[in-house]
Write a protein that holds these residues in place. Structure first.
Motif, short mmCIF file in Angstrom:
data_model
loop_
_atom_site.label_atom_id
_atom_site.label_comp_id
_atom_site.label_asym_id
_atom_site.label_seq_id
_atom_site.Cartn_x
_atom_site.Cartn_y
_atom_site.Cartn_z
N TYR A 226 0.82 -1.21 0.00
CA TYR A 226 0.00 0.00 0.00
C TYR A 226 0.85 1.26 0.00
O TYR A 226 2.00 1.25 0.44
CB TYR A 226 -0.93 0.03 1.22
N THR A 227 0.25 2.33 -0.49
CA THR A 227 0.83 3.65 -0.40
C THR A 227 -0.11 4.52 0.44
O THR A 227 -1.15 4.06 0.92
CB THR A 227 1.06 4.26 -1.80
N GLY A 228 0.24 5.78 0.64
CA GLY A 228 -0.58 6.67 1.44
C GLY A 228 0.12 8.00 1.60
O GLY A 228 1.20 8.22 1.03
N ASN A 229 -0.48 8.90 2.37
CA ASN A 229 0.17 10.20 2.53
C ASN A 229 -0.22 10.89 3.82
O ASN A 229 -1.22 10.54 4.46
CB ASN A 229 -0.12 11.08 1.32
N ARG A 230 0.61 11.86 4.19
CA ARG A 230 0.36 12.75 5.33
C ARG A 230 0.53 14.21 4.91
O ARG A 230 0.73 15.08 5.75
CB ARG A 230 1.35 12.46 6.45
N GLY A 231 0.50 14.47 3.60
CA GLY A 231 0.71 15.81 3.11
C GLY A 231 2.04 15.94 2.39
O GLY A 231 2.73 14.96 2.10
N VAL A 232 2.44 17.17 2.09
CA VAL A 232 3.68 17.45 1.37
C VAL A 232 4.83 17.53 2.38
O VAL A 232 4.95 18.51 3.13
CB VAL A 232 3.58 18.77 0.58
N LEU A 233 5.67 16.51 2.39
CA LEU A 233 6.76 16.43 3.36
C LEU A 233 8.12 16.70 2.74
O LEU A 233 9.11 16.79 3.47
CB LEU A 233 6.77 15.03 4.02
N HIS A 234 8.19 16.82 1.41
CA HIS A 234 9.46 17.07 0.72
C HIS A 234 9.41 18.44 0.06
O HIS A 234 8.34 19.03 -0.11
CB HIS A 234 9.71 15.98 -0.33
N PRO B 96 7.44 18.15 -6.79
CA PRO B 96 7.36 19.35 -5.94
C PRO B 96 5.94 19.83 -5.74
O PRO B 96 5.13 19.85 -6.67
CB PRO B 96 8.20 20.38 -6.71
N ARG B 97 5.64 20.18 -4.50
CA ARG B 97 4.35 20.74 -4.10
C ARG B 97 3.18 19.78 -4.29
O ARG B 97 2.04 20.18 -4.33
CB ARG B 97 4.08 22.07 -4.83
N ARG B 98 3.47 18.49 -4.40
CA ARG B 98 2.44 17.46 -4.41
C ARG B 98 2.68 16.55 -3.21
O ARG B 98 3.79 16.44 -2.71
CB ARG B 98 2.52 16.63 -5.70
N TRP B 99 1.64 15.89 -2.74
CA TRP B 99 1.79 15.09 -1.52
C TRP B 99 2.86 14.02 -1.67
O TRP B 99 3.08 13.47 -2.75
CB TRP B 99 0.47 14.50 -1.07
N THR B 100 3.53 13.76 -0.58
CA THR B 100 4.63 12.80 -0.56
C THR B 100 4.09 11.37 -0.48
O THR B 100 3.40 11.01 0.46
CB THR B 100 5.56 13.07 0.64
N GLU B 101 4.45 10.55 -1.46
CA GLU B 101 3.99 9.17 -1.48
C GLU B 101 4.76 8.36 -0.43
O GLU B 101 5.99 8.30 -0.44
CB GLU B 101 4.23 8.54 -2.86
N LEU B 102 4.03 7.76 0.48
CA LEU B 102 4.60 6.90 1.51
C LEU B 102 4.19 5.46 1.21
O LEU B 102 3.14 5.22 0.61
CB LEU B 102 4.11 7.32 2.90
N PHE B 103 5.00 4.49 1.67
CA PHE B 103 4.71 3.09 1.37
C PHE B 103 4.81 2.24 2.63
O PHE B 103 5.64 2.49 3.50
CB PHE B 103 5.67 2.56 0.29
N PHE B 104 3.92 1.23 2.69
CA PHE B 104 3.82 0.36 3.86
C PHE B 104 3.93 -1.10 3.43
O PHE B 104 3.41 -1.48 2.38
CB PHE B 104 2.46 0.54 4.54
N LEU B 105 4.57 -1.92 4.27
CA LEU B 105 4.64 -3.34 3.98
C LEU B 105 3.24 -3.91 3.77
O LEU B 105 3.00 -4.65 2.81
CB LEU B 105 5.32 -4.09 5.13
N ASP B 106 2.31 -3.56 4.65
CA ASP B 106 0.93 -4.02 4.52
C ASP B 106 0.01 -3.09 5.29
O ASP B 106 0.45 -2.07 5.84
CB ASP B 106 0.78 -5.48 4.95
N GLU B 107 -1.26 -3.44 5.35
CA GLU B 107 -2.24 -2.56 5.98
C GLU B 107 -2.10 -2.52 7.49
O GLU B 107 -2.36 -1.49 8.12
CB GLU B 107 -3.65 -2.98 5.60
#
Length: 255
Positions: free
Chosen positions: A71-79, A112-123
């Motif tokens: 899975y991927t997900g986000n918490r906003g623009v972190l970069h 730039p200025r788009r949310w930072t894609e985060l990745f997780f092993l699983d849910e």
């Protein structure tokens, strides 16, 4: 309790798509990106590092490792304009868990200025880190999670912003850039919750055992100890697990 033999597959019961379906260059994720750079105002900014710092641990930290996740997900623009994170580890409260592929959309990582894609092993990892299912790309999972939260907390169904506010209270240390841990009885924890072992290793609760976590998968089972546990999964997500929400687990959890 989640029986290992009935571990759910990713949404729509399909094999998780490769990240290369999300971005064309993802097949080279484990290699170098010396040929790929970013320009701002016509000037070369920096070379794209590999791996990127975008893999989330059950403790909520964001690390750079050459591992893939379900899975991927986000918490906003972190970069920023480059490929590195700033000091902030979240910019809003609606931390979501998203599908790797949705309606053929494509994203270039850390635009730039788009949310930072985060990745997780699983849910289960994402739930431990304080995220919840996305209401757009994972609508069925979101509805199931929300129904389980409502039943588990024994209160009227909250709107998404209220659920995010409650989750944020449980996960974030005020004034800090780290997440909380909680204390709970090990015996009462549902399958899918995460705890810290006596050695400080994140581990998944599954049946009468714990499965030590790594970015690449789960280790062999060890006996679930008795007594109190340092709980990583926020109580609200634990309530959803206890009420029957079944997170998607990495295949190594059933090995």
């Amino acid at each position: 309790m989640i029986a290992p033999a009935r571990l759910t597959a990713p949404d729509a019961q399909q094999k998780p798509p490769l990240l290369s379906r999300l971005i064309p260059s993802a097949r080279r994720e484990a290699g170098t990106y010396s040929e790929l750079g970013r320009k701002v105002n016509g000037k070369a900014l920096m070379q794209r590092p590999s791996p990127l710092q975008n893999r989330v641990t059950p403790t909520g930290e964001i690390e750079a490792v050459p591992a893939r996740g379900l899975y991927t997900g986000n918490r906003g623009v972190l970069h920023g304009d480059g490929y590195t994170l700033g000091a902030a580890r979240w910019k809003h409260r609606n931390w979501i868990i998203c599908a790797l592929a949705f309606k053929g959309r494509r994203r270039a990582l850390m635009t730039p200025r788009r949310w930072t894609e985060l990745f997780f092993l699983d849910e289960a990892v994402a739930l431990a880190a304080g995220h919840r299912p996305c209401a757009e790309c994972r609508r069925a999972a979101y509805n199931s999670w929300m129904a389980a939260v409502t039943e588990g907390l024994g209160r009227p169904r909250p709107a998404a912003p209220e659920a995010d506010r409650l989750l944020h209270q449980e996960r974030a240390v005020p004034g800090a850039r780290r997440l909380k841990t909680h204390v709970a009885a090990m015996a009462g924890l549902p399958d899918g919750a995460f705890v810290l072992t006596a050695e400080g290793q994140p581990a998944l609760t599954l049946g009468d055992s714990l499965r030590p976590w790594t970015h690449f998968g789960y280790g062999p089972p060890v006996a679930r100890p008795k007594g109190q546990a340092r709980l990583l999964t926020p109580p609200m997500n634990v309530a959803a697990l206890r009420a029957g929400y079944r997170p998607t687990l990495h295949p190594s959890a059933a090995a």
